[in-house]
Design a protein around this motif. Structure first.
Motif, PDB file in Angstrom:
ATOM      1  N   SER A  58      17.210  -7.311   6.737  1.00  0.00           N
ATOM      2  CA  SER A  58      15.841  -7.456   6.238  1.00  0.00           C
ATOM      3  C   SER A  58      15.411  -6.230   5.452  1.00  0.00           C
ATOM      4  CB  SER A  58      14.882  -7.696   7.407  1.00  0.00           C
ATOM      5  OG  SER A  58      14.927  -6.611   8.322  1.00  0.00           O
ATOM      6  N   TRP A  59      15.901  -5.034   5.854  1.00  0.00           N
ATOM      7  CA  TRP A  59      15.506  -3.816   5.153  1.00  0.00           C
ATOM      8  C   TRP A  59      16.153  -3.719   3.767  1.00  0.00           C
ATOM      9  CZ3 TRP A  59      20.014  -1.282   4.243  1.00  0.00           C
ATOM     10  CH2 TRP A  59      21.046  -1.376   5.187  1.00  0.00           C
ATOM     11  N   ASP A  60      17.093  -4.579   3.467  1.00  0.00           N
ATOM     12  CA  ASP A  60      17.767  -4.533   2.166  1.00  0.00           C
ATOM     13  C   ASP A  60      17.496  -5.791   1.340  1.00  0.00           C
ATOM     14  OD1 ASP A  60      19.350  -2.758   0.608  1.00  0.00           O
ATOM     15  OD2 ASP A  60      21.017  -4.159   0.764  1.00  0.00           O
ATOM     16  N   THR A  61      16.459  -6.524   1.708  1.00  0.00           N
ATOM     17  CA  THR A  61      16.117  -7.754   1.000  1.00  0.00           C
ATOM     18  C   THR A  61      14.619  -7.768   0.705  1.00  0.00           C
ATOM     19  OG1 THR A  61      17.891  -8.919   2.173  1.00  0.00           O
ATOM     20  CG2 THR A  61      16.228 -10.267   1.069  1.00  0.00           C
ATOM     21  N   MET A  62      14.261  -7.434  -0.522  1.00  0.00           N
ATOM     22  CA  MET A  62      12.859  -7.399  -0.959  1.00  0.00           C
ATOM     23  C   MET A  62      12.761  -8.054  -2.327  1.00  0.00           C
ATOM     24  SD  MET A  62      12.124  -3.409   0.019  1.00  0.00           S
ATOM     25  CE  MET A  62      13.863  -2.960   0.158  1.00  0.00           C
ATOM     26  N   ASN A  63      11.545  -8.450  -2.697  1.00  0.00           N
ATOM     27  CA  ASN A  63      11.385  -8.852  -4.079  1.00  0.00           C
ATOM     28  C   ASN A  63      11.270  -7.587  -4.931  1.00  0.00           C
ATOM     29  OD1 ASN A  63       8.579  -8.042  -4.382  1.00  0.00           O
ATOM     30  ND2 ASN A  63       8.011  -9.877  -3.221  1.00  0.00           N
ATOM     31  N   LYS A  64      11.332  -7.750  -6.243  1.00  0.00           N
ATOM     32  CA  LYS A  64      11.402  -6.600  -7.145  1.00  0.00           C
ATOM     33  C   LYS A  64      10.185  -5.692  -7.012  1.00  0.00           C
ATOM     34  CE  LYS A  64      13.249  -4.302 -10.653  1.00  0.00           C
ATOM     35  NZ  LYS A  64      13.607  -4.973 -11.928  1.00  0.00           N
ATOM     36  N   GLU A  65       9.006  -6.281  -6.895  1.00  0.00           N
ATOM     37  CA  GLU A  65       7.791  -5.472  -6.807  1.00  0.00           C
ATOM     38  C   GLU A  65       7.718  -4.718  -5.489  1.00  0.00           C
ATOM     39  OE1 GLU A  65       5.564  -4.624  -9.122  1.00  0.00           O
ATOM     40  OE2 GLU A  65       7.003  -5.632 -10.433  1.00  0.00           O
ATOM     41  N   GLU A  66       8.130  -5.360  -4.414  1.00  0.00           N
ATOM     42  CA  GLU A  66       8.163  -4.667  -3.117  1.00  0.00           C
ATOM     43  C   GLU A  66       9.122  -3.478  -3.166  1.00  0.00           C
ATOM     44  OE1 GLU A  66       7.366  -8.253   0.117  1.00  0.00           O
ATOM     45  OE2 GLU A  66       9.395  -7.930  -0.647  1.00  0.00           O
ATOM     46  N   TYR A  67      10.272  -3.704  -3.776  1.00  0.00           N
ATOM     47  CA  TYR A  67      11.272  -2.644  -3.857  1.00  0.00           C
ATOM     48  C   TYR A  67      10.774  -1.496  -4.732  1.00  0.00           C
ATOM     49  CZ  TYR A  67      15.826  -0.412  -4.407  1.00  0.00           C
ATOM     50  OH  TYR A  67      16.859   0.486  -4.404  1.00  0.00           O
ATOM     51  N   LYS A  68      10.200  -1.829  -5.867  1.00  0.00           N
ATOM     52  CA  LYS A  68       9.665  -0.799  -6.761  1.00  0.00           C
ATOM     53  C   LYS A  68       8.593   0.028  -6.055  1.00  0.00           C
ATOM     54  CE  LYS A  68       7.339  -0.244 -11.249  1.00  0.00           C
ATOM     55  NZ  LYS A  68       6.805  -0.958 -12.436  1.00  0.00           N
ATOM     56  N   LYS A  69       7.716  -0.634  -5.340  1.00  0.00           N
ATOM     57  CA  LYS A  69       6.657   0.064  -4.616  1.00  0.00           C
ATOM     58  C   LYS A  69       7.238   0.991  -3.556  1.00  0.00           C
ATOM     59  CE  LYS A  69       2.453  -0.845  -1.924  1.00  0.00           C
ATOM     60  NZ  LYS A  69       1.575  -1.917  -1.357  1.00  0.00           N
TER      61      LYS A  69
END
Length: 250
Positions: A58-69
């Motif tokens: 789960s810690w390595d699966t985000m949408n692009k905006e979540e990851y960028k933030k």
């Protein structure tokens, strides 16, 4: 904002990176060395080495905006706690290293120094590469930034370790040579030790806001540096503590 650095000296902090970074005093860190999530969980990037190693967390699966933030907010705090002239080294693969580069340059406004290519001569093969027409991935990339003018770059030592030749922006280190900690993206202790030797001095303070199974802390301890490691997973915090407690560090 916290003002007592000593209480966290040479400790692993189990908690959220951004929240825990807010407790660290301004300009108290010499080197940030970290291996953040690559955001290559199964739903985001199915065909590449880390998925082959089954990083579907789960810690390595985000949408692009979540990851960028996550990346921008974490490294804004890292910049705050970093001393003027301090270094940031952060790893990535081709699908996230260049995004991270842009965010650290344009949003965090750190000073870019180099892309360092880490070549892995024994990298894992790609499953079904012959069916989809891919070359096997063999490199990761290290973004090298500083806060202002570079304070520490041990050029003579880098040259000495490179048999008297000027060190190029290519580092060759095998993976899967250390005792496996249980973390799916454990970095080689040899590579981390090299980076710490070149970008810090004995007694310096090293920060890793995504500590994982503790390689940064282990290498720092071995090399006479101080460290603060932050890790969200209680499981990985326990693994890191166990590694640090070993009489023979690996």
């Amino acid at each position: 904002m916290g003002n007592n650095l000593q209480k966290d000296l040479n400790k692993i902090i189990c908690g959220d990176a951004i929240e825990e970074l807010k407790k660290i005093p301004d300009e108290s860190i010499d080197l940030v060395l970290t291996d953040p999530p690559y955001n290559c969980g199964k739903s985001n990037f199915k065909i590449q080495e880390k998925s082959y190693k089954r990083i579907n967390q789960s810690w390595d699966t985000m949408n692009k905006e979540e990851y960028k933030k996550l990346i921008i907010n974490t490294f804004l705090e890292c910049k705050r706690v970093l001393k003027y002239g301090g270094t940031v080294l952060t790893t990535g693969m081709f699908h996230n290293a260049f995004d991270t580069h842009v965010w650290l340059r344009d949003d965090v406004r750190l000073n870019f120094r180099n892309f360092i290519t880490w070549f892995k001569p024994n990298a894992m093969p790609i499953k079904f590469a012959y069916m989809i027409g891919l070359y096997a991935y063999s490199c990761e990339y290290i973004n090298y930034f500083t806060k202002g003018k570079t304070k520490t770059f041990n050029y003579k030592l880098a040259k000495e370790l490179n048999k008297g030749l000027q060190q190029r922006d290519l580092l060759v280190y095998k993976v899967y040579t250390d005792i496996k900690s249980g973390h799916p993206s454990q970095k080689p202790l040899s590579l981390w030790s090299y980076l710490i030797k070149i970008h810090s001095n004995k007694g310096d303070m090293i920060l890793d806001p995504f500590l994982g199974s503790g390689t940064t802390a282990v290498a720092a301890k071995m090399l006479g540096r101080n460290y603060i490691g932050i890790e969200k997973s209680e499981e990985y915090c326990k693994i890191a503590e166990q590694r640090l407690s070993q009489q023979t560090l690996f």
